[in-house]
Motif scaffolding. Structure first.
Motif, PDB file in Angstrom:
ATOM      1  N   ASP A 167     -33.905  -4.188 -43.898  1.00  0.00           N
ATOM      2  CA  ASP A 167     -34.072  -4.960 -42.670  1.00  0.00           C
ATOM      3  C   ASP A 167     -34.568  -4.025 -41.554  1.00  0.00           C
ATOM      4  O   ASP A 167     -33.818  -3.168 -41.079  1.00  0.00           O
ATOM      5  CB  ASP A 167     -32.703  -5.575 -42.310  1.00  0.00           C
ATOM      6  N   PRO A 168     -35.828  -4.178 -41.141  1.00  0.00           N
ATOM      7  CA  PRO A 168     -36.379  -3.239 -40.155  1.00  0.00           C
ATOM      8  C   PRO A 168     -35.649  -3.288 -38.814  1.00  0.00           C
ATOM      9  O   PRO A 168     -35.596  -2.278 -38.103  1.00  0.00           O
ATOM     10  CB  PRO A 168     -37.839  -3.678 -40.009  1.00  0.00           C
ATOM     11  N   ASP A 169     -35.088  -4.435 -38.471  1.00  0.00           N
ATOM     12  CA  ASP A 169     -34.353  -4.508 -37.198  1.00  0.00           C
ATOM     13  C   ASP A 169     -33.091  -3.646 -37.258  1.00  0.00           C
ATOM     14  O   ASP A 169     -32.744  -2.933 -36.313  1.00  0.00           O
ATOM     15  CB  ASP A 169     -33.963  -5.959 -36.866  1.00  0.00           C
ATOM     16  N   PHE A 170     -32.416  -3.739 -38.407  1.00  0.00           N
ATOM     17  CA  PHE A 170     -31.190  -2.941 -38.557  1.00  0.00           C
ATOM     18  C   PHE A 170     -31.522  -1.447 -38.518  1.00  0.00           C
ATOM     19  O   PHE A 170     -30.824  -0.648 -37.890  1.00  0.00           O
ATOM     20  CB  PHE A 170     -30.478  -3.313 -39.870  1.00  0.00           C
ATOM     21  N   TYR A 171     -32.621  -1.082 -39.160  1.00  0.00           N
ATOM     22  CA  TYR A 171     -33.057   0.317 -39.125  1.00  0.00           C
ATOM     23  C   TYR A 171     -33.347   0.749 -37.696  1.00  0.00           C
ATOM     24  O   TYR A 171     -32.895   1.789 -37.224  1.00  0.00           O
ATOM     25  CB  TYR A 171     -34.328   0.499 -39.976  1.00  0.00           C
ATOM     26  N   ARG A 172     -34.115  -0.107 -37.018  1.00  0.00           N
ATOM     27  CA  ARG A 172     -34.523   0.254 -35.658  1.00  0.00           C
ATOM     28  C   ARG A 172     -33.300   0.413 -34.768  1.00  0.00           C
ATOM     29  O   ARG A 172     -33.224   1.347 -33.959  1.00  0.00           O
ATOM     30  CB  ARG A 172     -35.488  -0.835 -35.131  1.00  0.00           C
ATOM     31  N   ASP A 173     -32.339  -0.509 -34.938  1.00  0.00           N
ATOM     32  CA  ASP A 173     -31.114  -0.434 -34.131  1.00  0.00           C
ATOM     33  C   ASP A 173     -30.353   0.863 -34.433  1.00  0.00           C
ATOM     34  O   ASP A 173     -29.806   1.508 -33.533  1.00  0.00           O
ATOM     35  CB  ASP A 173     -30.218  -1.651 -34.397  1.00  0.00           C
ATOM     36  N   THR A 174     -30.314   1.200 -35.717  1.00  0.00           N
ATOM     37  CA  THR A 174     -29.611   2.442 -36.088  1.00  0.00           C
ATOM     38  C   THR A 174     -30.335   3.647 -35.464  1.00  0.00           C
ATOM     39  O   THR A 174     -29.687   4.564 -34.933  1.00  0.00           O
ATOM     40  CB  THR A 174     -29.537   2.591 -37.628  1.00  0.00           C
ATOM     41  N   ASP A 176     -31.936   3.711 -32.738  1.00  0.00           N
ATOM     42  CA  ASP A 176     -31.577   3.778 -31.313  1.00  0.00           C
ATOM     43  C   ASP A 176     -30.276   4.564 -31.128  1.00  0.00           C
ATOM     44  O   ASP A 176     -30.109   5.294 -30.155  1.00  0.00           O
ATOM     45  CB  ASP A 176     -31.406   2.364 -30.738  1.00  0.00           C
TER      46      ASP A 176
END
Ligand code: PA5
Length: 515
Positions: A167-174, A176
Protein backbone atom coordinates in the motif's frame (compact mmCIF):
# COMPACT_ATOMS: atom_id res chain seq x y z
CA UNK A 1 -8.99 23.91 28.30
CA UNK A 2 -7.69 21.81 31.17
CA UNK A 3 -4.70 19.62 30.50
CA UNK A 4 -4.73 15.92 31.28
CA UNK A 5 -2.25 15.08 34.01
CA UNK A 6 -1.09 11.65 35.03
CA UNK A 7 -0.34 12.25 38.71
CA UNK A 8 -3.18 10.18 40.04
CA UNK A 9 -2.32 7.13 37.91
CA UNK A 10 1.20 6.58 39.17
CA UNK A 11 4.02 5.19 37.07
CA UNK A 12 3.24 3.20 33.92
CA UNK A 13 4.54 -0.28 34.65
CA UNK A 14 5.09 -1.02 30.94
CA UNK A 15 7.42 1.97 30.69
CA UNK A 16 9.13 1.04 33.94
CA UNK A 17 9.83 -2.42 32.54
CA UNK A 18 11.04 -1.02 29.21
CA UNK A 19 13.50 1.18 31.06
CA UNK A 20 14.66 -1.75 33.20
CA UNK A 21 15.18 -3.90 30.09
CA UNK A 22 17.16 -1.10 28.50
CA UNK A 23 19.46 -1.17 31.54
CA UNK A 24 19.91 -4.91 31.11
CA UNK A 25 17.95 -5.69 34.27
CA UNK A 26 16.65 -9.18 33.64
CA UNK A 27 13.71 -10.94 35.22
CA UNK A 28 14.87 -13.81 37.48
CA UNK A 29 13.58 -16.30 34.92
CA UNK A 30 15.77 -19.16 35.99
CA UNK A 31 14.29 -19.33 39.50
CA UNK A 32 11.69 -21.93 40.38
CA UNK A 33 9.43 -19.23 41.85
CA UNK A 34 9.46 -17.38 38.54
CA UNK A 35 8.57 -20.57 36.64
CA UNK A 36 5.78 -21.25 39.09
CA UNK A 37 4.37 -17.73 38.77
CA UNK A 38 4.57 -17.94 34.99
CA UNK A 39 2.69 -21.13 34.36
CA UNK A 40 0.24 -21.06 31.47
CA UNK A 41 -2.99 -22.99 32.00
CA UNK A 42 -5.60 -24.32 29.59
CA UNK A 43 -9.19 -24.65 30.78
CA UNK A 44 -11.16 -26.91 28.45
CA UNK A 45 -14.31 -27.33 30.56
CA UNK A 46 -16.47 -25.43 28.07
CA UNK A 47 -15.43 -27.64 25.17
CA UNK A 48 -17.72 -30.44 26.24
CA UNK A 49 -21.42 -31.23 26.48
CA UNK A 50 -22.80 -27.98 25.12
CA UNK A 51 -26.48 -27.48 24.44
CA UNK A 52 -26.64 -28.17 20.71
CA UNK A 53 -26.40 -31.29 18.52
CA UNK A 54 -22.89 -30.72 17.15
CA UNK A 55 -21.42 -30.22 20.60
CA UNK A 56 -18.38 -32.23 21.64
CA UNK A 57 -18.32 -34.92 24.28
CA UNK A 58 -15.38 -36.39 26.12
CA UNK A 59 -15.71 -39.63 24.20
CA UNK A 60 -15.13 -37.72 20.92
CA UNK A 61 -11.83 -36.56 22.32
CA UNK A 62 -10.93 -39.93 23.79
CA UNK A 63 -11.22 -41.54 20.37
CA UNK A 64 -8.54 -39.16 19.10
CA UNK A 65 -6.06 -39.53 21.95
CA UNK A 66 -4.20 -42.56 20.49
CA UNK A 67 -3.64 -40.75 17.17
CA UNK A 68 -2.49 -37.61 18.99
CA UNK A 69 0.03 -39.63 21.00
CA UNK A 70 1.25 -41.34 17.85
CA UNK A 71 1.64 -37.94 16.17
CA UNK A 72 3.67 -36.71 19.12
CA UNK A 73 5.95 -39.73 18.94
CA UNK A 74 6.41 -39.35 15.19
CA UNK A 75 7.25 -35.69 15.64
CA UNK A 76 9.90 -36.50 18.23
CA UNK A 77 11.37 -39.18 15.99
CA UNK A 78 11.36 -37.00 12.88
CA UNK A 79 8.99 -39.36 11.06
CA UNK A 80 6.04 -38.73 8.76
CA UNK A 81 5.27 -36.13 6.14
CA UNK A 82 7.58 -33.35 7.36
CA UNK A 83 9.77 -32.51 4.37
CA UNK A 84 9.96 -29.50 2.11
CA UNK A 85 12.18 -30.14 -0.93
CA UNK A 86 13.69 -33.09 0.92
CA UNK A 87 14.53 -31.10 4.03
CA UNK A 88 12.80 -32.25 7.24
CA UNK A 89 11.20 -29.02 8.46
CA UNK A 90 11.32 -29.79 12.15
CA UNK A 91 14.41 -27.75 13.01
CA UNK A 92 12.28 -25.60 15.34
CA UNK A 93 11.52 -28.61 17.57
CA UNK A 94 14.87 -28.72 19.34
CA UNK A 95 15.93 -25.17 18.66
CA UNK A 96 15.20 -24.04 22.24
CA UNK A 97 17.90 -26.46 23.42
CA UNK A 98 20.23 -26.00 20.51
CA UNK A 99 20.37 -22.24 20.42
CA UNK A 100 23.48 -21.11 22.28
CA UNK A 101 23.95 -18.34 24.80
CA UNK A 102 26.84 -17.06 22.72
CA UNK A 103 24.60 -16.72 19.66
CA UNK A 104 22.08 -14.72 21.67
CA UNK A 105 24.88 -12.56 22.99
CA UNK A 106 26.24 -11.97 19.53
CA UNK A 107 22.85 -10.75 18.31
CA UNK A 108 22.34 -8.58 21.37
CA UNK A 109 25.73 -6.94 20.98
CA UNK A 110 25.35 -6.38 17.23
CA UNK A 111 21.99 -4.69 17.77
CA UNK A 112 23.22 -2.69 20.76
CA UNK A 113 26.05 -1.30 18.68
CA UNK A 114 23.72 -0.31 15.85
CA UNK A 115 20.98 0.91 18.15
CA UNK A 116 23.24 3.65 19.50
CA UNK A 117 23.73 5.04 16.01
CA UNK A 118 20.13 5.18 14.84
CA UNK A 119 16.80 6.77 15.68
CA UNK A 120 14.56 4.28 13.90
CA UNK A 121 14.71 0.64 12.90
CA UNK A 122 12.54 -0.79 10.14
CA UNK A 123 11.88 -4.51 9.91
CA UNK A 124 10.96 -5.64 6.40
CA UNK A 125 9.16 -8.91 5.85
CA UNK A 126 5.84 -10.68 5.48
CA UNK A 127 4.15 -13.80 6.89
CA UNK A 128 6.55 -15.76 9.04
CA UNK A 129 9.21 -13.15 8.36
CA UNK A 130 7.08 -10.51 10.07
CA UNK A 131 4.22 -11.65 12.29
CA UNK A 132 6.16 -13.26 15.15
CA UNK A 133 8.44 -10.25 15.56
CA UNK A 134 5.59 -7.80 15.50
CA UNK A 135 3.49 -9.90 17.87
CA UNK A 136 6.29 -10.20 20.41
CA UNK A 137 7.27 -6.55 20.13
CA UNK A 138 3.69 -5.34 20.61
CA UNK A 139 2.94 -7.85 23.35
CA UNK A 140 5.79 -6.55 25.48
CA UNK A 141 6.01 -2.86 24.78
CA UNK A 142 4.01 0.32 25.23
CA UNK A 143 1.05 0.71 22.85
CA UNK A 144 2.50 3.99 21.57
CA UNK A 145 6.15 2.95 21.73
CA UNK A 146 7.37 5.17 18.90
CA UNK A 147 5.73 8.24 20.35
CA UNK A 148 7.51 7.92 23.71
CA UNK A 149 10.75 9.78 24.41
CA UNK A 150 13.71 7.49 23.79
CA UNK A 151 14.56 7.23 27.45
CA UNK A 152 11.09 5.79 28.17
CA UNK A 153 11.66 3.27 25.40
CA UNK A 154 14.61 2.01 27.42
CA UNK A 155 16.95 3.63 24.93
CA UNK A 156 15.59 1.62 21.99
CA UNK A 157 15.09 3.27 18.61
CA UNK A 158 11.62 3.68 17.13
CA UNK A 159 10.51 0.45 15.50
CA UNK A 160 8.49 0.13 12.27
CA UNK A 161 7.37 -2.68 10.00
CA UNK A 162 7.15 -2.64 6.21
CA UNK A 163 6.92 -5.26 3.49
CA UNK A 164 3.73 -6.77 4.88
CA UNK A 165 1.61 -4.96 2.29
CA UNK A 166 1.98 -3.07 -0.99
CA UNK A 167 0.00 0.00 0.00
CA UNK A 168 1.85 3.12 -1.20
CA UNK A 169 -0.05 5.36 1.21
CA UNK A 170 1.05 3.28 4.17
CA UNK A 171 4.63 3.40 2.91
CA UNK A 172 4.48 7.12 2.39
CA UNK A 173 3.05 7.64 5.87
CA UNK A 174 5.79 5.50 7.37
CA UNK A 175 8.42 7.49 5.48
CA UNK A 176 6.97 10.69 6.99
CA UNK A 177 7.68 9.16 10.40
CA UNK A 178 11.24 8.35 9.33
CA UNK A 179 12.05 11.69 7.81
CA UNK A 180 15.22 13.28 9.11
CA UNK A 181 15.97 10.30 11.34
CA UNK A 182 18.96 8.01 11.30
CA UNK A 183 17.45 4.79 10.00
CA UNK A 184 18.56 1.16 9.87
CA UNK A 185 16.70 -1.69 8.22
CA UNK A 186 16.59 -5.45 8.55
CA UNK A 187 15.26 -7.20 5.47
CA UNK A 188 13.97 -10.66 6.32
CA UNK A 189 13.15 -13.20 3.64
CA UNK A 190 14.03 -16.85 3.60
CA UNK A 191 13.42 -17.27 -0.11
CA UNK A 192 14.80 -13.83 -0.87
CA UNK A 193 12.24 -13.51 -3.65
CA UNK A 194 8.99 -12.52 -1.96
CA UNK A 195 7.71 -9.58 -3.98
CA UNK A 196 6.42 -7.43 -1.13
CA UNK A 197 9.61 -7.72 0.90
CA UNK A 198 11.86 -7.30 -2.13
CA UNK A 199 10.11 -4.09 -3.19
CA UNK A 200 10.23 -2.69 0.34
CA UNK A 201 13.92 -3.49 0.45
CA UNK A 202 14.66 -1.92 -2.89
CA UNK A 203 12.96 1.35 -1.90
CA UNK A 204 14.66 1.63 1.48
CA UNK A 205 18.02 0.43 0.28
CA UNK A 206 17.92 3.05 -2.46
CA UNK A 207 16.90 5.78 -0.03
CA UNK A 208 19.70 4.91 2.37
CA UNK A 209 22.33 4.49 -0.30
CA UNK A 210 21.51 7.72 -2.05
CA UNK A 211 22.04 9.53 1.27
CA UNK A 212 24.90 7.62 2.76
CA UNK A 213 26.66 6.02 -0.18
CA UNK A 214 29.11 3.36 0.98
CA UNK A 215 28.23 4.08 4.59
CA UNK A 216 24.70 2.71 4.02
CA UNK A 217 26.19 -0.72 4.44
CA UNK A 218 26.39 -0.12 8.19
CA UNK A 219 22.66 0.29 8.56
CA UNK A 220 21.43 -2.52 6.32
CA UNK A 221 20.99 -5.94 7.86
CA UNK A 222 19.93 -8.95 5.85
CA UNK A 223 18.28 -12.01 7.36
CA UNK A 224 18.01 -14.82 4.84
CA UNK A 225 19.19 -18.27 3.84
CA UNK A 226 22.73 -19.19 4.86
CA UNK A 227 23.91 -19.84 1.29
CA UNK A 228 21.42 -19.23 -1.45
CA UNK A 229 18.87 -16.77 -2.78
CA UNK A 230 18.80 -13.30 -4.30
CA UNK A 231 19.14 -11.54 -0.97
CA UNK A 232 22.15 -13.56 0.03
CA UNK A 233 23.77 -12.59 -3.26
CA UNK A 234 23.07 -8.89 -2.76
CA UNK A 235 24.37 -9.07 0.81
CA UNK A 236 27.57 -10.72 -0.34
CA UNK A 237 28.17 -8.21 -3.07
CA UNK A 238 27.39 -5.17 -0.98
CA UNK A 239 28.99 -6.42 2.21
CA UNK A 240 25.83 -6.17 4.33
CA UNK A 241 25.80 -7.87 7.69
CA UNK A 242 23.77 -11.08 7.46
CA UNK A 243 21.76 -13.19 9.84
CA UNK A 244 20.62 -16.70 9.08
CA UNK A 245 17.27 -18.44 8.65
CA UNK A 246 18.02 -22.14 9.07
CA UNK A 247 17.06 -24.43 6.18
CA UNK A 248 15.00 -26.69 8.36
CA UNK A 249 12.82 -24.01 9.98
CA UNK A 250 9.83 -22.65 8.05
CA UNK A 251 8.83 -18.99 8.25
CA UNK A 252 5.93 -19.36 10.66
CA UNK A 253 8.06 -21.47 13.03
CA UNK A 254 11.00 -19.07 12.93
CA UNK A 255 10.42 -16.52 15.67
CA UNK A 256 13.17 -18.08 17.80
CA UNK A 257 15.68 -17.87 14.92
CA UNK A 258 17.48 -14.72 13.81
CA UNK A 259 14.20 -13.80 12.05
CA UNK A 260 12.70 -12.83 15.40
CA UNK A 261 15.76 -12.34 17.55
CA UNK A 262 17.37 -9.40 15.75
CA UNK A 263 14.27 -7.18 15.84
CA UNK A 264 13.46 -8.19 19.39
CA UNK A 265 16.97 -7.44 20.58
CA UNK A 266 16.61 -4.01 18.95
CA UNK A 267 13.61 -3.43 21.23
CA UNK A 268 15.73 -4.60 24.22
CA UNK A 269 13.66 -7.75 24.67
CA UNK A 270 15.54 -10.25 26.76
CA UNK A 271 16.46 -13.08 24.39
CA UNK A 272 17.62 -15.33 27.23
CA UNK A 273 14.25 -15.11 28.94
CA UNK A 274 12.41 -15.61 25.65
CA UNK A 275 14.44 -18.77 24.92
CA UNK A 276 13.92 -20.06 28.46
CA UNK A 277 10.16 -19.94 27.88
CA UNK A 278 10.52 -21.99 24.69
CA UNK A 279 12.78 -24.44 26.53
CA UNK A 280 10.35 -25.02 29.33
CA UNK A 281 7.44 -25.67 26.98
CA UNK A 282 9.55 -28.03 24.93
CA UNK A 283 10.19 -30.07 28.08
CA UNK A 284 6.50 -30.16 28.88
CA UNK A 285 5.22 -30.96 25.41
CA UNK A 286 7.49 -33.90 24.73
CA UNK A 287 5.42 -35.90 27.18
CA UNK A 288 3.05 -38.59 25.97
CA UNK A 289 0.99 -38.18 29.11
CA UNK A 290 -1.96 -36.68 27.20
CA UNK A 291 -3.61 -34.70 29.98
CA UNK A 292 -0.31 -33.19 31.07
CA UNK A 293 0.64 -32.07 27.59
CA UNK A 294 -1.30 -28.93 26.62
CA UNK A 295 -0.18 -29.09 22.99
CA UNK A 296 -1.80 -32.52 22.59
CA UNK A 297 -4.99 -31.50 24.36
CA UNK A 298 -5.23 -28.35 22.26
CA UNK A 299 -4.54 -30.13 18.97
CA UNK A 300 -6.87 -33.04 19.67
CA UNK A 301 -9.72 -30.79 20.76
CA UNK A 302 -9.50 -28.61 17.68
CA UNK A 303 -9.39 -31.70 15.50
CA UNK A 304 -12.39 -33.23 17.30
CA UNK A 305 -14.28 -29.99 16.81
CA UNK A 306 -13.39 -29.93 13.12
CA UNK A 307 -14.65 -33.48 12.71
CA UNK A 308 -17.91 -32.34 14.28
CA UNK A 309 -18.33 -29.70 11.58
CA UNK A 310 -16.78 -26.67 13.30
CA UNK A 311 -15.13 -24.52 10.68
CA UNK A 312 -14.12 -21.34 12.44
CA UNK A 313 -11.94 -20.76 15.48
CA UNK A 314 -12.33 -17.32 17.01
CA UNK A 315 -9.13 -16.58 18.89
CA UNK A 316 -10.19 -13.86 21.28
CA UNK A 317 -8.12 -11.97 23.79
CA UNK A 318 -8.87 -9.41 26.45
CA UNK A 319 -5.47 -7.76 26.01
CA UNK A 320 -4.60 -5.26 23.30
CA UNK A 321 -1.03 -6.44 23.76
CA UNK A 322 -1.94 -10.04 22.90
CA UNK A 323 -4.08 -9.27 19.88
CA UNK A 324 -1.04 -9.44 17.56
CA UNK A 325 -0.30 -12.85 19.09
CA UNK A 326 -3.78 -13.92 17.93
CA UNK A 327 -2.82 -12.56 14.50
CA UNK A 328 0.34 -14.67 14.60
CA UNK A 329 -1.93 -17.68 15.25
CA UNK A 330 -4.06 -16.60 12.30
CA UNK A 331 -1.03 -17.38 10.17
CA UNK A 332 0.46 -20.36 12.00
CA UNK A 333 -2.69 -22.48 11.96
CA UNK A 334 -4.37 -21.77 8.61
CA UNK A 335 -1.13 -21.80 6.66
CA UNK A 336 -0.29 -25.18 8.19
CA UNK A 337 -3.78 -26.70 8.26
CA UNK A 338 -5.47 -25.22 5.22
CA UNK A 339 -4.64 -27.97 2.75
CA UNK A 340 -6.79 -30.42 0.78
CA UNK A 341 -10.07 -28.81 1.80
CA UNK A 342 -9.25 -29.10 5.50
CA UNK A 343 -8.63 -26.90 8.50
CA UNK A 344 -10.18 -24.32 10.78
CA UNK A 345 -10.41 -20.67 9.75
CA UNK A 346 -8.78 -18.64 12.53
CA UNK A 347 -10.39 -15.32 13.33
CA UNK A 348 -8.36 -13.13 15.71
CA UNK A 349 -10.53 -10.94 17.91
CA UNK A 350 -9.96 -8.31 20.54
CA UNK A 351 -12.63 -8.28 23.25
CA UNK A 352 -14.53 -6.17 24.33
CA UNK A 353 -14.29 -4.47 20.91
CA UNK A 354 -15.45 -7.43 18.82
CA UNK A 355 -18.19 -8.37 21.27
CA UNK A 356 -20.02 -5.39 19.82
CA UNK A 357 -19.44 -6.61 16.28
CA UNK A 358 -19.06 -10.26 15.32
CA UNK A 359 -19.92 -11.16 18.93
CA UNK A 360 -23.52 -11.36 17.72
CA UNK A 361 -22.54 -13.98 15.16
CA UNK A 362 -20.59 -15.95 17.73
CA UNK A 363 -23.59 -16.00 20.06
CA UNK A 364 -26.37 -16.70 17.58
CA UNK A 365 -25.03 -17.23 14.05
CA UNK A 366 -24.33 -20.53 12.33
CA UNK A 367 -23.10 -23.03 14.91
CA UNK A 368 -19.84 -23.87 13.15
CA UNK A 369 -17.60 -21.92 15.54
CA UNK A 370 -15.26 -22.76 18.38
CA UNK A 371 -13.52 -20.15 20.47
CA UNK A 372 -10.08 -20.05 22.03
CA UNK A 373 -9.46 -17.33 24.57
CA UNK A 374 -6.08 -15.82 25.38
CA UNK A 375 -6.79 -14.44 28.82
CA UNK A 376 -4.13 -12.16 30.23
CA UNK A 377 -4.33 -12.54 34.00
CA UNK A 378 -2.25 -9.60 35.17
CA UNK A 379 -1.97 -6.55 32.97
CA UNK A 380 1.04 -4.37 33.65
CA UNK A 381 -1.23 -1.69 35.11
CA UNK A 382 -4.35 -2.34 37.13
CA UNK A 383 -6.02 1.11 36.94
CA UNK A 384 -8.50 1.81 39.75
CA UNK A 385 -12.11 2.85 39.06
CA UNK A 386 -12.81 6.13 40.89
CA UNK A 387 -15.67 6.38 43.42
CA UNK A 388 -18.06 9.27 42.88
CA UNK A 389 -20.08 10.96 45.58
CA UNK A 390 -23.33 11.12 43.61
CA UNK A 391 -22.86 7.72 41.84
CA UNK A 392 -25.03 8.93 38.98
CA UNK A 393 -23.88 6.14 36.65
CA UNK A 394 -24.38 3.54 39.39
CA UNK A 395 -20.82 2.22 39.11
CA UNK A 396 -19.65 2.77 42.68
CA UNK A 397 -20.28 -0.90 43.35
CA UNK A 398 -17.09 -1.65 41.39
CA UNK A 399 -14.60 0.16 43.65
CA UNK A 400 -16.79 -0.77 46.62
CA UNK A 401 -16.29 -4.44 45.72
CA UNK A 402 -12.57 -3.84 45.26
CA UNK A 403 -12.66 -4.22 41.48
CA UNK A 404 -10.24 -2.39 39.23
CA UNK A 405 -9.88 -2.47 35.41
CA UNK A 406 -7.70 -5.56 35.52
CA UNK A 407 -10.43 -7.45 37.39
CA UNK A 408 -13.16 -6.24 35.05
CA UNK A 409 -11.13 -7.13 31.98
CA UNK A 410 -11.03 -10.73 33.17
CA UNK A 411 -14.83 -10.78 32.97
CA UNK A 412 -14.49 -9.74 29.32
CA UNK A 413 -13.38 -13.33 28.80
CA UNK A 414 -15.36 -15.08 31.53
CA UNK A 415 -18.66 -13.50 30.47
CA UNK A 416 -18.44 -14.47 26.78
CA UNK A 417 -16.99 -17.89 27.68
CA UNK A 418 -20.17 -18.61 29.64
CA UNK A 419 -22.64 -16.99 27.22
CA UNK A 420 -21.07 -18.41 24.06
CA UNK A 421 -20.92 -21.89 25.57
CA UNK A 422 -24.61 -21.65 26.44
CA UNK A 423 -25.22 -20.44 22.89
CA UNK A 424 -23.52 -23.52 21.40
CA UNK A 425 -19.92 -22.39 20.93
CA UNK A 426 -17.45 -24.76 22.61
CA UNK A 427 -14.58 -22.77 24.02
CA UNK A 428 -11.29 -23.12 25.84
CA UNK A 429 -9.17 -20.61 27.70
CA UNK A 430 -5.42 -20.20 27.83
CA UNK A 431 -4.57 -18.13 30.87
CA UNK A 432 -1.33 -16.25 30.41
CA UNK A 433 -0.06 -14.92 33.73
CA UNK A 434 1.80 -11.76 32.66
CA UNK A 435 3.22 -9.89 29.70
CA UNK A 436 6.76 -11.14 29.53
CA UNK A 437 8.95 -12.78 26.93
CA UNK A 438 9.11 -16.00 28.95
CA UNK A 439 5.36 -16.50 28.65
CA UNK A 440 5.41 -15.64 24.98
CA UNK A 441 8.20 -18.15 24.38
CA UNK A 442 6.20 -20.80 26.19
CA UNK A 443 3.03 -19.98 24.31
CA UNK A 444 4.67 -19.90 20.87
CA UNK A 445 6.28 -23.27 21.35
CA UNK A 446 3.02 -24.74 22.62
CA UNK A 447 1.20 -23.50 19.52
CA UNK A 448 3.92 -24.65 17.12
CA UNK A 449 3.80 -28.09 18.63
CA UNK A 450 0.00 -28.14 18.54
CA UNK A 451 -0.18 -27.24 14.86
CA UNK A 452 2.43 -29.86 13.99
CA UNK A 453 0.35 -32.52 15.74
CA UNK A 454 -2.71 -31.15 14.01
CA UNK A 455 -1.06 -31.69 10.61
CA UNK A 456 -0.43 -35.31 11.48
CA UNK A 457 -4.04 -35.73 12.63
CA UNK A 458 -5.37 -34.19 9.44
CA UNK A 459 -3.00 -36.38 7.45
CA UNK A 460 -0.95 -33.78 5.63
CA UNK A 461 2.36 -31.99 5.85
CA UNK A 462 1.90 -28.87 8.03
CA UNK A 463 5.33 -27.47 7.12
CA UNK A 464 4.67 -26.51 3.52
CA UNK A 465 2.37 -23.86 2.05
CA UNK A 466 1.81 -24.62 -1.63
CA UNK A 467 -1.25 -22.37 -1.60
CA UNK A 468 0.85 -19.36 -0.64
CA UNK A 469 3.33 -20.26 -3.35
CA UNK A 470 0.46 -20.21 -5.91
CA UNK A 471 -0.36 -16.60 -5.15
CA UNK A 472 3.33 -15.67 -5.17
CA UNK A 473 3.80 -17.05 -8.69
CA UNK A 474 0.53 -15.52 -9.95
CA UNK A 475 1.77 -12.19 -8.68
CA UNK A 476 5.19 -12.65 -10.32
CA UNK A 477 3.39 -13.32 -13.60
CA UNK A 478 1.07 -10.33 -13.23
CA UNK A 479 3.87 -7.89 -12.54
CA UNK A 480 5.84 -9.27 -15.48
CA UNK A 481 8.73 -10.90 -13.62
CA UNK A 482 11.33 -12.56 -15.81
CA UNK A 483 10.97 -16.34 -15.91
CA UNK A 484 7.21 -16.21 -15.46
CA UNK A 485 6.30 -15.30 -19.06
CA UNK A 486 4.56 -18.62 -19.79
CA UNK A 487 2.56 -18.43 -16.63
CA UNK A 488 1.60 -14.85 -17.50
CA UNK A 489 0.47 -15.97 -20.95
CA UNK A 490 -1.66 -18.80 -19.55
CA UNK A 491 -3.18 -16.50 -16.99
CA UNK A 492 -3.99 -13.92 -19.62
CA UNK A 493 -5.69 -16.53 -21.80
CA UNK A 494 -7.73 -17.83 -18.91
CA UNK A 495 -8.71 -14.35 -17.81
CA UNK A 496 -9.73 -13.42 -21.34
CA UNK A 497 -12.03 -16.43 -21.57
CA UNK A 498 -13.87 -15.44 -18.41
CA UNK A 499 -17.03 -13.43 -18.86
CA UNK A 500 -16.62 -10.46 -16.56
CA UNK A 501 -19.51 -9.17 -14.47
CA UNK A 502 -18.83 -5.70 -13.10
CA UNK A 503 -21.50 -3.32 -11.89
CA UNK A 504 -20.55 0.36 -11.81
CA UNK A 505 -22.21 2.51 -9.18
CA UNK A 506 -22.89 5.25 -11.71
CA UNK A 507 -25.77 7.38 -13.01
CA UNK A 508 -24.75 6.43 -16.51
CA UNK A 509 -26.78 3.29 -17.35
CA UNK A 510 -24.21 2.20 -19.96
CA UNK A 511 -21.63 1.87 -17.19
CA UNK A 512 -23.92 0.13 -14.77
CA UNK A 513 -25.08 -2.71 -17.04
CA UNK A 514 -23.67 -6.05 -15.93
CA UNK A 515 -21.32 -7.21 -18.67
O1 PA5 B 1 5.48 -19.51 6.98
C1 PA5 B 1 5.97 -19.31 5.87
O2 PA5 B 1 6.82 -20.05 5.38
C2 PA5 B 1 5.55 -18.12 5.05
O3 PA5 B 1 4.54 -17.40 5.68
C3 PA5 B 1 6.74 -17.19 4.79
O4 PA5 B 1 7.28 -16.79 6.01
C4 PA5 B 1 6.33 -15.97 3.99
O5 PA5 B 1 5.72 -16.38 2.79
C5 PA5 B 1 7.54 -15.10 3.67
O6 PA5 B 1 8.47 -15.82 2.94
P1 PA5 B 1 9.97 -15.36 2.79
O7 PA5 B 1 10.59 -15.35 4.14
O8 PA5 B 1 10.59 -16.37 1.90
O9 PA5 B 1 9.94 -13.99 2.17
Amino acid sequence: MARFVLDEFGENETIRRQIARGRGQEEPYEHAAFEQANTISLDVTNMFDGPEPTSLHRKDLEEIIPSALEANTMLERGEGDIRDHDIPMTGWLNLPEEITASHLKEIASATRELSGEIDAFVSLGIGGSYLGIEATFRALTHSFFNQLPREQRGGAPEIYFLGQNMDPDFYRDTFDMLEGKRVAINVISKSGTTTETAIAFRILQQALESRLGEQARRCILVTTDREKGALKKVAREKGYRTFVIPDNVGGRFSVLTDVGLVGLAMANIDLGEFTAGFRRMRRLTRSNDFWRNPSLVHAALRYAAWLKGKKIEVVATNATSLYPVARWMEQLFPESEGHKGQGLWVSPSLYSEKLHANGQMVQQGERNIIETFLLLREHDNRLPIPRQRDDMDGLNFLPDNGMDMNDINRKVVEGPAYAHYQGGVPNMTFEIPRRNSYNLGQFYYLMERSVAVSGFLLGHNPFVQPGVESYKTAMFALIGKRGFEDKAKRMKEKLQKMERTVIHASENPRNSDPK
